[in-house]
Design a protein around this motif. Structure first.
Motif, PDB file in Angstrom:
ATOM      1  N   LEU A   7      -2.947   3.659  -0.090  1.00 53.79           N
ATOM      2  CA  LEU A   7      -1.330   3.854   2.021  1.00 53.79           C
ATOM      3  C   LEU A   7       0.041   2.612   1.405  1.00 53.79           C
ATOM      4  CD1 LEU A   7      -1.366   3.345   4.742  1.00 53.79           C
ATOM      5  CD2 LEU A   7      -2.920   2.228   5.343  1.00 53.79           C
ATOM      6  N   ALA A   8      -0.690   1.692   0.021  1.00 54.47           N
ATOM      7  CA  ALA A   8      -0.004  -0.001   0.141  1.00 54.47           C
ATOM      8  C   ALA A   8       1.262   1.132  -0.353  1.00 54.47           C
ATOM      9  CB  ALA A   8      -0.679  -1.329  -1.106  1.00 54.47           C
ATOM     10  N   PRO A   9       0.880   1.854  -1.855  1.00 51.89           N
ATOM     11  CA  PRO A   9       1.990   2.297  -2.585  1.00 51.89           C
ATOM     12  C   PRO A   9       2.974   3.211  -1.344  1.00 51.89           C
ATOM     13  CG  PRO A   9       0.226   3.364  -3.391  1.00 51.89           C
ATOM     14  CD  PRO A   9      -0.151   1.657  -2.351  1.00 51.89           C
ATOM     15  N   LEU A  10       2.150   3.802  -0.489  1.00 58.30           N
ATOM     16  CA  LEU A  10       3.154   5.092   0.591  1.00 58.30           C
ATOM     17  C   LEU A  10       3.981   3.852   0.995  1.00 58.30           C
ATOM     18  CD1 LEU A  10       0.240   7.617   1.583  1.00 58.30           C
ATOM     19  CD2 LEU A  10       2.306   7.761   0.253  1.00 58.30           C
ATOM     20  N   LEU A  11       3.544   2.507   2.063  1.00 56.77           N
ATOM     21  CA  LEU A  11       4.315   1.691   2.915  1.00 56.77           C
ATOM     22  C   LEU A  11       5.563   1.490   2.027  1.00 56.77           C
ATOM     23  CD1 LEU A  11       1.397   0.468   5.044  1.00 56.77           C
ATOM     24  CD2 LEU A  11       2.506   2.458   5.486  1.00 56.77           C
ATOM     25  N   LEU A  63       9.003   8.638  12.728  1.00 60.59           N
ATOM     26  CA  LEU A  63       8.068   8.406  12.877  1.00 60.59           C
ATOM     27  C   LEU A  63       7.395   9.226  11.922  1.00 60.59           C
ATOM     28  CD1 LEU A  63       4.798   7.240  14.948  1.00 60.59           C
ATOM     29  CD2 LEU A  63       4.794  10.016  15.998  1.00 60.59           C
ATOM     30  N   VAL A  64       6.212   8.960  11.311  1.00 60.31           N
ATOM     31  CA  VAL A  64       5.554   9.152   9.701  1.00 60.31           C
ATOM     32  C   VAL A  64       4.400   9.669  10.377  1.00 60.31           C
ATOM     33  CG1 VAL A  64       5.196   8.951   7.162  1.00 60.31           C
ATOM     34  CG2 VAL A  64       7.511   8.502   8.038  1.00 60.31           C
ATOM     35  N   ALA A  65       3.999  10.409   9.588  1.00 61.21           N
ATOM     36  CA  ALA A  65       2.248  10.808  10.168  1.00 61.21           C
ATOM     37  C   ALA A  65       1.647  10.589   8.478  1.00 61.21           C
ATOM     38  CB  ALA A  65       2.069  11.870  10.504  1.00 61.21           C
ATOM     39  N   GLY A 101       7.728  22.557   4.279  1.00 60.69           N
ATOM     40  CA  GLY A 101       8.227  22.182   2.287  1.00 60.69           C
ATOM     41  C   GLY A 101       8.413  20.964   1.982  1.00 60.69           C
ATOM     42  N   TYR A 102       7.352  20.177   1.896  1.00 55.44           N
ATOM     43  CA  TYR A 102       6.970  19.222   1.517  1.00 55.44           C
ATOM     44  C   TYR A 102       6.444  19.026   0.362  1.00 55.44           C
ATOM     45  CZ  TYR A 102       8.672  16.653   5.672  1.00 55.44           C
ATOM     46  OH  TYR A 102      10.127  16.495   6.709  1.00 55.44           O
ATOM     47  N   PRO A 103       6.627  18.169  -0.532  1.00 56.17           N
ATOM     48  CA  PRO A 103       5.145  18.581  -1.363  1.00 56.17           C
ATOM     49  C   PRO A 103       3.775  17.934  -1.300  1.00 56.17           C
ATOM     50  CG  PRO A 103       7.205  16.645  -1.858  1.00 56.17           C
ATOM     51  CD  PRO A 103       7.551  17.086  -0.702  1.00 56.17           C
ATOM     52  N   PRO A 104       3.166  19.108  -2.160  1.00 57.21           N
ATOM     53  CA  PRO A 104       1.747  18.659  -1.586  1.00 57.21           C
ATOM     54  C   PRO A 104       0.618  17.191  -2.364  1.00 57.21           C
ATOM     55  CG  PRO A 104       1.593  19.818  -3.842  1.00 57.21           C
ATOM     56  CD  PRO A 104       2.794  19.545  -3.055  1.00 57.21           C
ATOM     57  N   ASP A 105       1.685  16.311  -3.114  1.00 60.51           N
ATOM     58  CA  ASP A 105       1.508  15.116  -3.728  1.00 60.51           C
ATOM     59  C   ASP A 105       1.761  14.080  -2.392  1.00 60.51           C
ATOM     60  OD1 ASP A 105       0.928  12.717  -5.667  1.00 60.51           O
ATOM     61  OD2 ASP A 105       2.856  12.564  -5.413  1.00 60.51           O
ATOM     62  N   ALA A 140       4.444  11.682  -3.342  1.00 58.55           N
ATOM     63  CA  ALA A 140       6.699  12.865  -3.593  1.00 58.55           C
ATOM     64  C   ALA A 140       6.702  12.694  -2.129  1.00 58.55           C
ATOM     65  CB  ALA A 140       5.889  13.812  -4.200  1.00 58.55           C
ATOM     66  N   ALA A 141       6.021  13.325  -0.953  1.00 56.49           N
ATOM     67  CA  ALA A 141       6.180  13.605  -0.214  1.00 56.49           C
ATOM     68  C   ALA A 141       6.862  12.345   0.570  1.00 56.49           C
ATOM     69  CB  ALA A 141       5.327  14.062   0.993  1.00 56.49           C
ATOM     70  N   ALA A 142       6.436  11.048   0.439  1.00 57.31           N
ATOM     71  CA  ALA A 142       6.947   9.810   1.063  1.00 57.31           C
ATOM     72  C   ALA A 142       8.386   9.694   0.340  1.00 57.31           C
ATOM     73  CB  ALA A 142       5.971   8.676   0.528  1.00 57.31           C
ATOM     74  N   GLU A 143       8.656  10.395  -0.947  1.00 62.04           N
ATOM     75  CA  GLU A 143      10.042   9.571  -1.120  1.00 62.04           C
ATOM     76  C   GLU A 143      10.652  10.701  -0.563  1.00 62.04           C
ATOM     77  OE1 GLU A 143      13.016   8.507  -3.162  1.00 62.04           O
ATOM     78  OE2 GLU A 143      10.704   7.607  -3.457  1.00 62.04           O
ATOM     79  N   VAL A 144      10.472  12.104  -0.929  1.00 63.44           N
ATOM     80  CA  VAL A 144      11.316  13.250   0.044  1.00 63.44           C
ATOM     81  C   VAL A 144      12.210  11.959   2.079  1.00 63.44           C
ATOM     82  CG1 VAL A 144      11.300  14.993   1.468  1.00 63.44           C
ATOM     83  CG2 VAL A 144      10.366  14.809  -1.114  1.00 63.44           C
ATOM     84  N   ILE A 145      11.061  11.762   2.785  1.00 65.50           N
ATOM     85  CA  ILE A 145      10.933  10.935   3.463  1.00 65.50           C
ATOM     86  C   ILE A 145      11.477   9.794   3.469  1.00 65.50           C
ATOM     87  CG2 ILE A 145      10.299   9.268   5.912  1.00 65.50           C
ATOM     88  CD1 ILE A 145       7.812  11.958   4.645  1.00 65.50           C
TER      89      ILE A 145
END
Length: 308
Positions: free
Chosen positions: A32-36, A72-74, A111-115, A118-123
């Motif tokens: 969670l912390a690295p995702l944020l 909003l991000v889930a 179309g989002y990557p499974p990781d 990586a998905a957070a980077e796309v967003i």
């Protein structure tokens, strides 16, 4: 709610983040912390929403949108996405799913990557560029409850019945409970009489499987509606007719490849709306317990803006 009534994103508003710490049996909790941090590279402040229950999560999303969130991000699986969709559907406020659950069908099918990182980077990249893409959602209404939205698939047959039984069971825990529910419901399997109106055209069928897809997949990669496209303004309705136990057990694995639709007892339709009625069925949308039949499902083109 009219278009004028919809909340709008505030230019300097935060990115609201709904995170389910139990998604995927908690295996991504340490991310969670690295995702944020990754999401913060999108150039906007990031605000983590607080919620102690599924209903609380949905309420927190509605509140964040009403207070002017820029997006909003889930972070979680399809259930977390489902809760967030109720707040952003039809608003124009962009949304991003970070796949961190057991089933991540909506994120995968859009179309989002499974990781998750990586998905957070796309967003984050979409936030930096001010970029979002429209996709369709399905709007679910019934005579008794308020409308609901879903992104992936509505289950209204055997799989919904299994989910309903599993949710009533207190033992065993985890995946084994679902497996036991399958065995119990297979022993009780019988076709049910469904009344459908497909774009106004009436049909009556005896069936054991009924699914209405905005996207192809549910249940963690089962391609129940393999030709569904969340950008075509249409719903795919897949009906498995009078399948007996042996045939259903034989057909079920082929759902992962989407080849079950070749079976002579399985029929597919592509429609803008479907009215669906049967006795004693509680539907499951995006894997979440939803409305009792009868329901009406309508494709709403471009109801969601995806950060991609």
């Amino acid at each position: 709610m009219t278009a004028e009534d919809h909340p709008s994103a505030t230019p300097d508003g935060p990115v609201a983040v709904l995170a389910n710490p139990t998604a995927g049996r908690g295996r991504h909790r340490g991310l969670l912390a690295p995702l944020l941090s990754r999401l913060a590279t999108g150039g906007r402040p990031v605000r983590l929403l607080e919620a102690g229950s599924a209903d609380g999560a949905e309420a927190a999303c509605h509140a964040a949108v009403a207070e002017g969130a820029a997006a909003l991000v889930a972070v979680g699986g399809d259930g977390t996405v489902h809760r967030a969709l109720q707040a952003v559907a039809g608003t124009g406020i962009p949304f991003g799913p970070v796949p961190a659950g057991t089933g991540n069908d909506f994120a995968a099918d859009t179309g989002y990557p499974p990781d998750p990182l990586a998905a957070a980077e796309v967003i984050a990249g979409a936030l930096r560029a001010g970029r979002s893409h429209p996709v369709d959602l399905a709007r679910l209404t019934s005579p008794t409850g308020p409308p609901r939205w879903y992104g992936a698939v509505l289950a209204a047959g055997f799989d919904a019945i299994v989910n309903e039984r599993a949710n009533r069971m207190r033992w065993p825990r985890g995946r084994r409970r679902y497996d036991l529910a399958i065995l119990v419901e297979l022993a009780r399997l019988r076709p049910r009489r469904y009344k459908l109106r497909l774009d106004g055209e009436p049909h009556e069928v005896d069936a054991v499987l009924v699914a209405v897809g905005n996207c192809p997949s549910y249940g963690g990669g089962m391609r129940i509606c393999p030709d569904a496209d969340p950008t075509d303004g249409l719903l795919d309705v897949v009906v498995g007719g009078r399948l007996d136990r042996r045939t259903l057990v034989r057909v079920k694995p082929s759902i992962y490849q989407g080849t079950h639709v070749r079976h002579p007892l399985v029929h597919s339709y592509r429609v803008r709306s479907v009215e669906l009625a049967a006795e004693g069925i509680t539907t499951y949308a995006d894997g979440e317990r939803s409305l009792d039949l009868p329901v009406t499902v309508t494709a709403v083109p471009g109801a969601l803006r995806l950060l991609r």
